[in-house]
Design an enzyme around this catalytic site. Structure first.
Site, short mmCIF file in Angstrom:
data_model
loop_
_atom_site.label_atom_id
_atom_site.label_comp_id
_atom_site.label_asym_id
_atom_site.label_seq_id
_atom_site.Cartn_x
_atom_site.Cartn_y
_atom_site.Cartn_z
N VAL A 130 4.93 0.23 7.31
CA VAL A 130 5.82 1.08 7.79
C VAL A 130 6.88 0.85 6.86
O VAL A 130 7.76 0.09 7.48
CB VAL A 130 6.30 1.98 8.79
CG1 VAL A 130 7.15 3.30 8.92
CG2 VAL A 130 4.47 2.08 9.45
N LYS A 203 1.53 6.29 7.15
CA LYS A 203 3.76 5.85 7.77
C LYS A 203 3.65 6.50 9.23
O LYS A 203 3.98 6.07 10.11
CB LYS A 203 4.32 5.94 6.92
CG LYS A 203 4.28 4.23 5.53
CD LYS A 203 5.15 4.64 4.75
CE LYS A 203 4.70 3.50 3.89
NZ LYS A 203 5.54 3.58 2.69
N1 HSE Z 1 4.60 3.84 -2.57
C1 HSE Z 1 5.41 3.52 -1.29
C2 HSE Z 1 6.87 4.45 -1.69
C3 HSE Z 1 5.17 2.04 -0.93
O1 HSE Z 1 6.77 4.51 -2.92
O2 HSE Z 1 7.64 3.71 -0.73
C4 HSE Z 1 5.95 1.32 0.03
O3 HSE Z 1 4.78 1.65 0.99
#
Ligand code: HSE
Ligand code: NDP
Length: 433
Positions: A130, A203
């Site tokens: 996260v 998350k």
């Molecule tokens: N794809 C995610 C973002 C990467 O744009 O935050 C980090 O978890």
């Protein structure tokens, strides 16, 4: 201390680089040298550039690597549910310590990992899962364990924050801002997990589990992405002194019988420009934690990228390695509260609704009547000409806090009124207005 690295992509390659660059310091901090026993990948023949590692360490036999007696710590930076889940459960049951950045797996079946860790006696750390580099999970699961967290509100997806920040700054629409994010390498070729809110929802589940001592999974999180946010929505937000962010909100609450509950949601929301999260621009992440004794805390930094994420992974590696040397284990899960998760319909929120209406006597009364029927209290009403030159008007209504189901039913009834030409925009409002 020997570690098995599963995955050597964006994050894994940076883990290797940092391990190499800082090997003397890491050994001093841990109290023993840290060595890579092997690196499991999918494609042995892939060009790995100038990665400072013995090519003989690469293998496609991840399970064989995990089972080796000389492996103490397994670092998983592959991603996805399977085969990662099976491998990590195997490693944990065998008493290895595990460090993972895999938010999707933790949100899907974190319980299986925690149970396996308890069974095997190793540690399970996942700081990188996260908000990338931001030290956030350790404060939640250690520093704040003497307090009672009431709410966690965060921007935990960098891709969507980049897109919404661009929409705010330039007036661009969603598609145009996504194109820019893709060109600059912020958005992946398939941006679905980010723009539809799946990444943020995973998350949110992890944050809620830690904050409220309750197992919360991805399926418990109400999720809406940002694909429906329009340039007109952003203009409307700006006109109110606000911006729009994709927020993850995990909050304590109570049900109708006064029993404690949690609600966990991810959706775009208007927040005032004065709110601390409004100034979080670009692809940065920030998380605002409210606790009874500590008050308000803010965590800010890079939520993605190889090096920032590897920083969090290595912090965990140092911690679990120290624990192993000391012969101790840190309980990774505290789920004793087991609070029920409240459905979204019961979540208390506020709406900002923009309506195109006929401009004639009785219209305001009819519109207000719909709100009253659903027991939704109106906070402010603004009326102006529609701009279409057709004599219609635009009504912008902001409500007081009400259950989400009542607000949604209000909007549905408004859509059916003859005098309402269209419901131009519906956004939740957070953080006062
Ligand atoms: N794809 C995610 C973002 C990467 O744009 O935050 C980090 O978890
Ligand atoms: P990548 O896609 O860049 O790398 C994945 C790695 O896993 C590659 O080395 C790949 O091998 C290997 N791999 C994939 N499938 C298998 C398999 N079946 N067996 C063995 N190896 C396999 O992913 P990232 O580094 O970007 O992400 C890794 C994890 O970190 C994910 O859980 C992600 O959610 C998380 N994370 C990523 C962040 C980021 O900014 N990238 C931020 C925070 C968390 P090969 O090299 O041969 O293709």
């Amino acid at each position: 201390m020997r570690l098995a690295l599963l995955g050597c992509g964006t994050v894994g390659a940076e883990v290797v680089r940092l391990l190499n660059e800082q090997s003397a310091d890491l050994a001093a901090r841990i109290g023993a040298p840290l060595e890579i026993a092997g690196i499991a990948v999918r494609r042995l023949g892939r060009d790995r550039g100038d990665l400072p590692v013995d090519p003989g360490l690469f293998t496609t036999d991840a399970l064989g690597l995990i089972k080796r007696d000389d492996v103490d710590v397994v670092v998983e930076v592959i991603g996805g549910i399977e085969p990662a889940r099976g491998w990590l459960v195997e490693a944990l049951r065998a008493g290895k310590s595990v460090v993972t950045a895999n938010k999707a797996l933790l949100a899907e079946d974190g319980g299986a990992l925690h149970d396996a860790a308890a069974e095997g006696g190793g540690d399970l750390y996942y700081e990188a899962s996260v908000a990338g580099a931001i030290p956030l999970l350790r404060p939640l699961r250690e520093s704040l364990h003497g307090d009672r967290i009431t709410q966690v509100t965060g921007i935990v997806n960098g891709t969507t924050n980049f897109i919404l920040s661009a929409m705010h700054a330039t007036g661009a629409g969603f598609a145009e801002a996504l194109e820019e994010a893709t060109e600059l390498g912020y958005a992946e070729a398939d941006p679905t997990a980010d723009v539809e809110g799946f990444d943020a929802a995973a998350k949110a589940a992890i944050l809620a589990s830690l904050a409220f001592h309750t197992r919360v999974g991805a399926a418990d999180v109400h999720r809406e992405g940002i694909t429906e946010v329009t340039a007109a929505d952003m203009a409307s937000a700006k006109a109110m002194g606000c911006t729009i962010k994709l927020l993850c909100i995990a909050a304590r609450g109570a049900d109708g019988q006064g029993r404690e509950t949690v609600s966990v949601r991810v959706h775009p929301a208007m927040i005032p420009l004065t709110h601390p999260l409004a100034s979080v621009g670009d692809a940065f992440n920030a998380v605002f934690v409210e606790a009874e004794a500590a008050g308000q805390l803010m965590f800010y930094g890079r939520g993605a990228g190889g090096a920032p994420t590897a920083s969090a992974v290595l912090g965990d590696v140092v911690a679990v390695a120290r624990n192993r040397l000391a012969g101790v284990r840190v309980a990774s899960e505290s789920a004793y509260a087991a609070l029920p998760v409240r459905p979204m319909g019961e979540a208390l929120t506020r709406y900002h609704i923009s309506l195109d209406v006929a401009d004639r006597p009785g219209v305001l009364e009819a519109v207000a009547g719909v709100f009253a029927r659903h027991d939704v209290s109106i906070a402010t009403v603004r009326q102006g000409p529609s701009g279409g030159g057709n004599g219609d008007a635009v009504l912008v209504i902001v409500t007081h806090v009400a259950p989400d189901a009542a607000l949604a039913a209000t909007v549905q009834e408004l859509r059916g009124l003859d005098i309402v030409r269209s419901v131009a925009s519906v956004l939740r409002v957070e953080g006062g207005l």
